[in-house]
Design an enzyme around this catalytic site. Sequence first.
Site, PDB file in Angstrom:
ATOM      1  N   LYS A 108      46.903  31.970  29.118  1.00 11.76           N
ATOM      2  CA  LYS A 108      46.256  31.162  30.159  1.00 11.76           C
ATOM      3  C   LYS A 108      44.738  31.343  30.134  1.00 11.76           C
ATOM      4  CE  LYS A 108      48.352  33.135  33.665  1.00 11.76           C
ATOM      5  NZ  LYS A 108      49.042  34.241  32.970  1.00 11.76           N
ATOM      6  N   ARG A 154      51.043  32.540  42.172  1.00 10.51           N
ATOM      7  CA  ARG A 154      51.884  33.514  41.494  1.00 10.51           C
ATOM      8  C   ARG A 154      53.201  33.744  42.222  1.00 10.51           C
ATOM      9  NH1 ARG A 154      47.928  36.234  38.076  1.00 10.51           N
ATOM     10  NH2 ARG A 154      48.798  37.959  36.949  1.00 10.51           N
ATOM     11  N   ARG A 213      45.342  43.468  23.532  1.00 12.51           N
ATOM     12  CA  ARG A 213      44.255  42.627  24.055  1.00 12.51           C
ATOM     13  C   ARG A 213      42.971  43.432  24.289  1.00 12.51           C
ATOM     14  NH1 ARG A 213      45.511  38.793  29.045  1.00 12.51           N
ATOM     15  NH2 ARG A 213      45.995  40.730  30.135  1.00 12.51           N
ATOM     16  N   ARG A 255      41.588  46.148  29.239  1.00  7.99           N
ATOM     17  CA  ARG A 255      41.755  46.072  30.691  1.00  7.99           C
ATOM     18  C   ARG A 255      42.558  47.267  31.189  1.00  7.99           C
ATOM     19  NH1 ARG A 255      43.755  40.157  32.437  1.00  7.99           N
ATOM     20  NH2 ARG A 255      45.088  41.508  33.690  1.00  7.99           N
ATOM     21  N   ARG A 259      54.204  44.289  35.447  1.00  7.96           N
ATOM     22  CA  ARG A 259      53.640  42.927  35.555  1.00  7.96           C
ATOM     23  C   ARG A 259      54.636  41.885  35.043  1.00  7.96           C
ATOM     24  NH1 ARG A 259      48.613  43.827  32.197  1.00  7.96           N
ATOM     25  NH2 ARG A 259      48.099  41.656  32.563  1.00  7.96           N
TER      26      ARG A 259
HETATM   27  P1  AMP Z   1      45.606  38.480  35.706  1.00 11.71           P
HETATM   28  O1  AMP Z   1      44.226  38.667  35.182  1.00 11.71           O
HETATM   29  O2  AMP Z   1      45.897  37.065  36.106  1.00 11.71           O
HETATM   30  O3  AMP Z   1      46.660  39.053  34.781  1.00 11.71           O
HETATM   31  O4  AMP Z   1      45.700  39.329  37.066  1.00 11.71           O
HETATM   32  C1  AMP Z   1      45.506  40.727  37.072  1.00 11.71           C
HETATM   33  C2  AMP Z   1      46.056  41.305  38.370  1.00 11.71           C
HETATM   34  O5  AMP Z   1      45.359  40.734  39.484  1.00 11.71           O
HETATM   35  C3  AMP Z   1      47.516  41.016  38.637  1.00 11.71           C
HETATM   36  O6  AMP Z   1      48.387  41.936  37.986  1.00 11.71           O
HETATM   37  C4  AMP Z   1      47.576  41.150  40.159  1.00 11.71           C
HETATM   38  O7  AMP Z   1      47.528  42.509  40.551  1.00 11.71           O
HETATM   39  C5  AMP Z   1      46.245  40.516  40.573  1.00 11.71           C
HETATM   40  N1  AMP Z   1      46.380  39.058  40.780  1.00 11.71           N
HETATM   41  C6  AMP Z   1      45.817  38.059  40.038  1.00 11.71           C
HETATM   42  N2  AMP Z   1      46.141  36.853  40.524  1.00 11.71           N
HETATM   43  C7  AMP Z   1      46.947  37.071  41.597  1.00 11.71           C
HETATM   44  C8  AMP Z   1      47.621  36.234  42.525  1.00 11.71           C
HETATM   45  N3  AMP Z   1      47.560  34.886  42.438  1.00 11.71           N
HETATM   46  N4  AMP Z   1      48.353  36.825  43.497  1.00 11.71           N
HETATM   47  C9  AMP Z   1      48.415  38.162  43.622  1.00 11.71           C
HETATM   48  N5  AMP Z   1      47.827  39.021  42.774  1.00 11.71           N
HETATM   49  C10 AMP Z   1      47.084  38.490  41.769  1.00 11.71           C
END
Ligand code: AMP
Length: 215
Positions: free
Chosen positions: A13, A88, A127, A160, A171
Site C-alpha cells: 500500500k 482498519r 523492509r 521500522r 499485526r
Molecule cells: P502501518 O504503517 O499502516 O503499518 O501502521 C503502523 C501501525 O500504526 C499499526 O500497526 C497500528 O498500530 C497503527 N495504525 C495505523 N493505521 C491505523 C488505523 N487506521 N487504526 C488503528 N491503528 C492504526
Amino acid sequence: MRTVLLGAPGSGKGTQGAVLSEKYNIPQVSTGDLLRAAVAAGSELGKKAKSAMDAGALVSDEIVIGLIRERISQDDAKQGYILDGFPRNIAQAEALDTMLTALNQPLQGVVLLDVAFEELLQRLTGRRTCKDCGAIYNIHLSPSKVAGHCDACNGDLLQRADDNEDTIGNRLNVYIEQTSPLIGYYESQGKLHSIAGIGDVNDITDAITNIFDTI
Ligand code: AMP
C-alpha cells in the site's frame, strides 16, 4: 478521486500509494505515517499511540478518525486522496462513510492488494525505509544499490520498530481479525476491486491505474 488502498501489512500500500499520489497529484494519506510522525514529535497524541503501535495492535478509533478528519479537510485533499492503512476495522469504515456522506463526497473505489502470507513475512522482515525521503526498499527483494543508503537521496535506511518478528505476527492477526472484514463491507457497496499484489511493482501500478481511471 477518493480512494482506499486495502491490504495486509506489507502488501504494498505504501509503495503504490506514493507512486499513485504523484501520478494523480492527490495526497497519499497514511495513518501509519501520521502516527509515526506524532510519536517522533513526542506529542500527546504520539504518546497515547506508541504502546499500541509497539505491540502491533490498533491505535484507538477515536485517535485515527480524528487524524483522518483533519487531514482530508486540508486544501491539498480537495481533489481527492489515496487512503493507506485507514480504515482498519468496520467502525472506522462506518465513521469514514458518515463523514464523507455529510460532505456529499463518498468514496469512489477501494483497491485490495492481495498477497499470500508467506510473501508478506519476507517483505516485512526485509523492509527498510529511507529516514529522509521515505523511499521503501527490501534487503531480500529490492535492495538499494549501496547497502544501508537510499538510491534517491543517500539517506540512511532504517528498519521500522514494528517490523520485527513478534510484532509482525500480531499485526497479521489484527489484519485477519479486524481489517479483512472490510473486504465484504466494500464488496457489498459495490466499491471493491481486487488485484494480485505480487510481481513487478510497475505492473501492479498499471493494474491499479486501470481501476482508478474507470471510477
Ligand atoms: P502501518 O504503517 O499502516 O503499518 O501502521 C503502523 C501501525 O500504526 C499499526 O500497526 C497500528 O498500530 C497503527 N495504525 C495505523 N493505521 C491505523 C488505523 N487506521 N487504526 C488503528 N491503528 C492504526
